[in-house]
Design a protein around this motif. Structure first.
Motif, PDB file in Angstrom:
ATOM      1  N   TRP A 220      36.134  49.708  17.887  1.00  0.00           N
ATOM      2  CA  TRP A 220      36.369  48.702  16.862  1.00  0.00           C
ATOM      3  C   TRP A 220      35.616  49.043  15.582  1.00  0.00           C
ATOM      4  CZ3 TRP A 220      32.941  43.853  16.875  1.00  0.00           C
ATOM      5  CH2 TRP A 220      33.298  42.990  15.843  1.00  0.00           C
ATOM      6  N   SER A 221      36.348  49.143  14.474  1.00  0.00           N
ATOM      7  CA  SER A 221      35.736  49.324  13.153  1.00  0.00           C
ATOM      8  C   SER A 221      35.631  47.955  12.502  1.00  0.00           C
ATOM      9  CB  SER A 221      36.575  50.270  12.288  1.00  0.00           C
ATOM     10  OG  SER A 221      36.603  51.560  12.852  1.00  0.00           O
ATOM     11  N   ALA A 222      34.435  47.379  12.530  1.00  0.00           N
ATOM     12  CA  ALA A 222      34.248  46.009  12.059  1.00  0.00           C
ATOM     13  C   ALA A 222      34.268  45.947  10.538  1.00  0.00           C
ATOM     14  CB  ALA A 222      32.924  45.454  12.581  1.00  0.00           C
ATOM     15  N   LEU A 223      34.855  44.892  10.038  1.00  0.00           N
ATOM     16  CA  LEU A 223      34.838  44.634   8.604  1.00  0.00           C
ATOM     17  C   LEU A 223      33.462  44.144   8.185  1.00  0.00           C
ATOM     18  CD1 LEU A 223      38.259  42.788   8.298  1.00  0.00           C
ATOM     19  CD2 LEU A 223      37.738  45.088   7.460  1.00  0.00           C
ATOM     20  N   SER A 379      31.054  48.995  15.637  1.00  0.00           N
ATOM     21  CA  SER A 379      30.031  49.560  14.760  1.00  0.00           C
ATOM     22  C   SER A 379      30.509  49.442  13.322  1.00  0.00           C
ATOM     23  CB  SER A 379      29.775  51.032  15.107  1.00  0.00           C
ATOM     24  OG  SER A 379      28.836  51.610  14.225  1.00  0.00           O
ATOM     25  N   PRO A 380      29.575  49.355  12.369  1.00  0.00           N
ATOM     26  CA  PRO A 380      30.002  49.422  10.972  1.00  0.00           C
ATOM     27  C   PRO A 380      30.514  50.796  10.585  1.00  0.00           C
ATOM     28  CG  PRO A 380      27.604  49.392  11.118  1.00  0.00           C
ATOM     29  CD  PRO A 380      28.128  49.137  12.495  1.00  0.00           C
ATOM     30  N   GLN A 387      34.756  58.532  18.314  1.00  0.00           N
ATOM     31  CA  GLN A 387      36.035  59.121  17.929  1.00  0.00           C
ATOM     32  C   GLN A 387      36.616  59.957  19.060  1.00  0.00           C
ATOM     33  OE1 GLN A 387      37.649  58.450  15.162  1.00  0.00           O
ATOM     34  NE2 GLN A 387      39.371  59.789  15.645  1.00  0.00           N
ATOM     35  N   ALA A 388      35.731  60.597  19.841  1.00  0.00           N
ATOM     36  CA  ALA A 388      36.206  61.396  20.975  1.00  0.00           C
ATOM     37  C   ALA A 388      36.846  60.516  22.043  1.00  0.00           C
ATOM     38  CB  ALA A 388      35.047  62.202  21.568  1.00  0.00           C
ATOM     39  N   VAL A 626      32.225  55.938  -0.316  1.00  0.00           N
ATOM     40  CA  VAL A 626      32.957  55.448  -1.485  1.00  0.00           C
ATOM     41  C   VAL A 626      34.333  54.942  -1.071  1.00  0.00           C
ATOM     42  CG1 VAL A 626      33.980  56.121  -3.689  1.00  0.00           C
ATOM     43  CG2 VAL A 626      31.684  56.921  -3.091  1.00  0.00           C
ATOM     44  N   ARG A 627      34.996  55.645  -0.166  1.00  0.00           N
ATOM     45  CA  ARG A 627      36.322  55.227   0.305  1.00  0.00           C
ATOM     46  C   ARG A 627      36.249  54.184   1.419  1.00  0.00           C
ATOM     47  NH1 ARG A 627      36.920  60.823   0.676  1.00  0.00           N
ATOM     48  NH2 ARG A 627      36.958  60.588   2.947  1.00  0.00           N
ATOM     49  N   TRP A 628      35.053  53.946   1.948  1.00  0.00           N
ATOM     50  CA  TRP A 628      34.843  53.082   3.109  1.00  0.00           C
ATOM     51  C   TRP A 628      35.758  53.529   4.249  1.00  0.00           C
ATOM     52  CZ3 TRP A 628      31.106  49.252   2.267  1.00  0.00           C
ATOM     53  CH2 TRP A 628      30.794  48.465   3.371  1.00  0.00           C
ATOM     54  N   ASP A 629      35.560  54.807   4.638  1.00  0.00           N
ATOM     55  CA  ASP A 629      36.438  55.423   5.628  1.00  0.00           C
ATOM     56  C   ASP A 629      35.613  56.175   6.671  1.00  0.00           C
ATOM     57  OD1 ASP A 629      38.698  56.335   6.942  1.00  0.00           O
ATOM     58  OD2 ASP A 629      38.970  58.047   5.597  1.00  0.00           O
ATOM     59  N   PRO A 630      34.821  55.470   7.504  1.00  0.00           N
ATOM     60  CA  PRO A 630      34.054  56.179   8.537  1.00  0.00           C
ATOM     61  C   PRO A 630      34.941  56.816   9.602  1.00  0.00           C
ATOM     62  CG  PRO A 630      33.903  53.804   8.853  1.00  0.00           C
ATOM     63  CD  PRO A 630      34.597  54.022   7.537  1.00  0.00           C
ATOM     64  N   ALA A 631      36.105  56.219   9.858  1.00  0.00           N
ATOM     65  CA  ALA A 631      36.993  56.780  10.880  1.00  0.00           C
ATOM     66  C   ALA A 631      37.525  58.146  10.462  1.00  0.00           C
ATOM     67  CB  ALA A 631      38.145  55.821  11.150  1.00  0.00           C
ATOM     68  N   GLY A 632      37.941  58.274   9.204  1.00  0.00           N
ATOM     69  CA  GLY A 632      38.431  59.561   8.732  1.00  0.00           C
ATOM     70  C   GLY A 632      37.361  60.629   8.765  1.00  0.00           C
TER      71      GLY A 632
END
Length: 766
Positions: A220-223, A379-380, A387-388, A626-632
């Motif tokens: 889960w990628s929390a807002l 996690s934030p 990711q794995a 800056v993009r708020w993209d930890p998943a990428g």
């Protein structure tokens, strides 16, 4: 031992166990060596009468189930196996599976646990009676026992080591307290689905599946967001949303709703968070979701022996359906476990520092899989290990759409040297003019958060003339200044260095190399006159703050110690970006991004909040923020590691210690080089004992680091510990753990000299 309870030996024969009973591991392929290091199979399946081989000294033996199979608290690896004892008639009722006992082993009484009662024993030697039942409380449940076995096998550890982590020490007075009444069974109701999960794709479906008794697994990628700034415009009733409470982080409110859905379905919940402040936030959110003190128990190691054991017994006896705690709670005995939640898996506090060094993420994943429970990892940010889990298909992603993320996240700006080039020489300032103006304007609307990577005043200083780092004359550790008028002090041994002079040029002046949170707070207090400055860190006089009011103030905090503002921060300044991303570990980038996002998530969303990253951090994590993209960012990191055969795309083990001992342990594993899969042996390489706490076992005081002026001789340099890294494909990870465990058993049985530490999935390689 093969990890089951079906084969046991007597304690007397175990004491006489000779090293020659363990064959050398052959060289060659890693696979196919199943029986090496296993306990000798004596009389397997014979089912002999235990009374025929008893040495009872006239003690009457139980007529029913006279044999107790026990696991003992024994340190040597070659003694990691179950043992059979006779049950005296006086203990027949109390010696049930799960109770604590004392048993004779060699010449001493050893603590342990009964794991089974049976009619016969498959051991040919003599059996002796148990010495004592310490307590009739069945503290070791079958589910926790099997989980501990799985963790020991995964990390090449012993069951005794894992049981020490899983079960708190007994507190006799607490056991004698009257047990609280069992809460009345709640009629299953459908909890309202509030705005906390509506923004996430599949969020509402995930809650429905949990309530229906299913076991979905999600990363889960929390807002971001705090308190009343959580509105999403979806038209839900705010009165049913715990996230509208002032000062409640969005993630805590969302977790509370997931927990409520699980308990409404009649199942229990286990949640693990990084620290006690997060425990308090979650329990407050659970109370807002309708779960009271009778439903929830807090399990923290820092609470002390009596409160911790009292909370453990509440969970064990089923008087609380929800357990919330720190790392110590990951083995908590939750009845009918339906949901496992882990928040913030990138935090260091979730990695166990004691053998066999398991991580809460792996333990809870094993537990969810074994007990058929749902799994939620939030996690934030996003670690590469999380990711794995997604890449393997073991879990699914829970995330909001990009437009929702952009609307909920504060505006982020990176103040790099390129961005500030027009400022000329002022661009080199630690707090550039753009950051100073942003903080000044934001103070008109609320508090401002300032994140500083290091605590203390000046944690690292150097010669002001030649810029060589200042070192302690005793242990050669780095010198720092504890406060403005303080004397230089070693950060390793604590000795004062009042008469310090540079060994290179003889100069006595010092300059700062790293600025800590205390010095930053002092400088900001002078720059913003009349504005309150609050300091939050473990070394601060007031310690770590939990919350701060919504009034204007500068809040200086170290990573992980940021307090929650009642309505969110107006602005956050993330200083010293280059320091945060300057580590040499594989996870330096993801860890820095996690720290930044954790602080930025406390800022008001959208145009109301602003985050300024100050410094030349690594490009990858900087752009991800800056993009708020930890998943990428995590996905790219995982792809790169897979290409280079680095964890978590492969399984690694670090063997650290004296060279001869390390070589012996590694040689018995017999790992074959295979460049195509990345399998092979890396090293050995010398390891600075200062970086590992004086050698592989972490014992003793610091030794010279071997740097300039350390005075280390060539003979001393030969005594440096070494580290060898073993690397295999993921499919052979369990086999690698078994081979290492067998090699350590051989080492223990032969009483080989030297010190060795074996760590699967070491942090420095994650």
């Amino acid at each position: 031992m093969n990890g089951d309870v079906g084969q046991a030996v007597s304690p007397d024969e175990a004491v006489q166990h000779e090293a020659v009973q363990h064959d050398e591991l052959p060289d060659g392929a890693l696979l196919g060596l199943d029986e090496v290091g296993a306990a000798p199979a004596r009389g397997r399946g014979r089912g002999t009468n235990p009374l025929d081989k008893a040495e009872t000294n006239g003690i009457p033996i139980s007529e029913t189930l006279p044999v107790a199979r026990v696991v003992l608290d024994l340190q040597p690896a070659h003694l990691d196996q179950p043992y059979d004892y006779l049950v005296p008639a006086t203990m027949a009722q109390e010696a049930q599976p799960g109770v604590r006992i004392k048993a004779r082993f060699g010449r001493q009484d050893v603590a342990g646990y009964v794991v089974a009662r049976q009619e016969t024993s498959d051991h040919d030697g003599r059996l002796v009676p148990l010495r004592k039942v310490v307590s009739g409380e069945q503290v070791l449940t079958p589910q926790v026992l099997e989980l501990c076995r799985a963790v020991a096998d995964r990390y090449a550890g012993t069951l005794a080591d894992v049981l020490r982590l899983a079960l708190p020490p007994r507190h006799a007075r607490v056991e004698k307290e009257p047990a609280p009444e069992q809460p009345a069974a709640e009629v299953a109701t459908t909890p309202p689905l509030s705005s906390a999960w509506v923004p996430y794709r599949g969020g509402e479906a995930y809650l429905r599946r949990i309530q229906a008794g299913e076991a979905p697994r999600a990363v889960w990628s929390a807002l971001s967001g705090v308190g009343t700034d959580l509105g999403t415009g979806v038209g839900t009733d705010a009165s049913t949303d715990a996230s509208t409470d002032t000062g409640t982080p969005h993630w805590a409110a969302a977790v509370a709703q997931a927990v409520r859905a699980c308990t409404a379905g009649g199942r229990g919940v286990l949640m693990v968070v990084p620290d006690a402040r997060d425990v308090a936030r979650v329990t407050a959110a659970l109370a807002g979701a309708g779960l009271g003190e009778d439903d929830v128990v807090r399990l923290l190691a820092d609470d002390g022996p009596a409160p911790r054991y009292r909370a453990f017994l509440r969970a064990l006896r089923g008087t609380a359906r929800v357990v919330v705690g720190t790392r110590a709670a990951m083995f908590a005995p939750v009845a009918d476990l339906g949901l496992v939640v882990l928040w913030g898996d990138g935090e260091e506090t979730l990695a166990e520092p004691h053998a066999p060094y398991p991580h809460a993420r792996e333990v809870l994943a094993l537990r969810a899989e074994r007990e058929g429970a749902a799994f939620l990892l939030g996690s934030p940010g996003r670690t590469v290990q999380a990711q794995a889990l997604l890449a393997s298909g073991w879990a699914r992603e829970l995330a909001a759409t990009r437009d929702v993320v952009r609307g909920r996240a504060p505006r982020v700006r990176a103040l790099t040297s390129v961005e500030l080039a027009r400022d000329g020489a002022a661009a080199a300032a630690r707090l550039p003019s753009a950051a100073w103006k942003a903080a000044r304007d934001a103070l008109e609307h609320g508090p401002v958060l300032v994140q500083v990577p290091r605590s203390g005043y000046l944690p690292v200083v150097a010669c002001s003339r030649c810029r060589v780092a200042a070192r302690c004359g005793h242990c050669h550790g780095p010198l720092g200044l504890p406060h403005a008028d303080g004397v230089p002090q070693c950060t390793w041994c604590g000795r004062l260095a009042g008469g310090w002079h540079c060994e290179e040029c003889g100069w006595t002046g010092l300059r700062s190399v790293r600025v800590g949170s205390a010095r930053t707070a002092e400088e900001l207090g002078r720059a913003f006159t009349g504005v309150p400055v609050r300091l939050s860190s473990a070394s601060a006089p007031g310690g770590v703050l939990d919350t701060v009011p919504a009034t204007p103030a500068l809040v200086v905090a170290t990573p992980g110690a940021e307090p929650v503002a009642e309505t969110g921060y107006a602005t956050a300044l993330l200083l010293d970006a280059a320091v945060m991303t300057g580590g040499t570990g594989l996870a330096a980038g993801t860890e820095a991004l996690h720290r930044w996002l954790a602080a930025a998530s406390l800022v008001r969303p959208g145009p109301q909040g602003q985050v300024l990253l100050v410094g030349d951090g690594a490009p990858g994590p900087t752009q991800a923020l800056v993009r708020w993209d930890p998943a990428g960012f995590a996905a790219r990191e995982l792809d790169e590691r897979a290409e280079l055969h680095l964890p978590p795309a492969v399984r690694v083990a670090a063997v650290t210690g004296e060279r001869t001992a390390v070589d012996a342990v590694v040689a018995r594993v017999g790992l074959r080089e295979d460049p195509g899969t990345g399998s092979g042996v890396l090293g050995p390489v010398e390891v600075d004992p200062d970086a590992t706490g004086r050698g592989p076992a972490g014992r003793g005081t610091g030794a010279p680091s071997g740097g300039r002026g350390s005075g280390r001789s060539a003979v001393q340099a030969l005594d440096l510990p070494v580290r060898t890294v073993l690397r295999v494909p993921l499919a052979q990870g369990d086999e690698l753990a078994r081979r290492l465990k067998a090699s350590l058993a051989v080492r223990s049985a032969r009483r080989e000299g030297g010190t060795v530490r074996v760590q699967l999935d070491p942090k420095e390689m994650l």
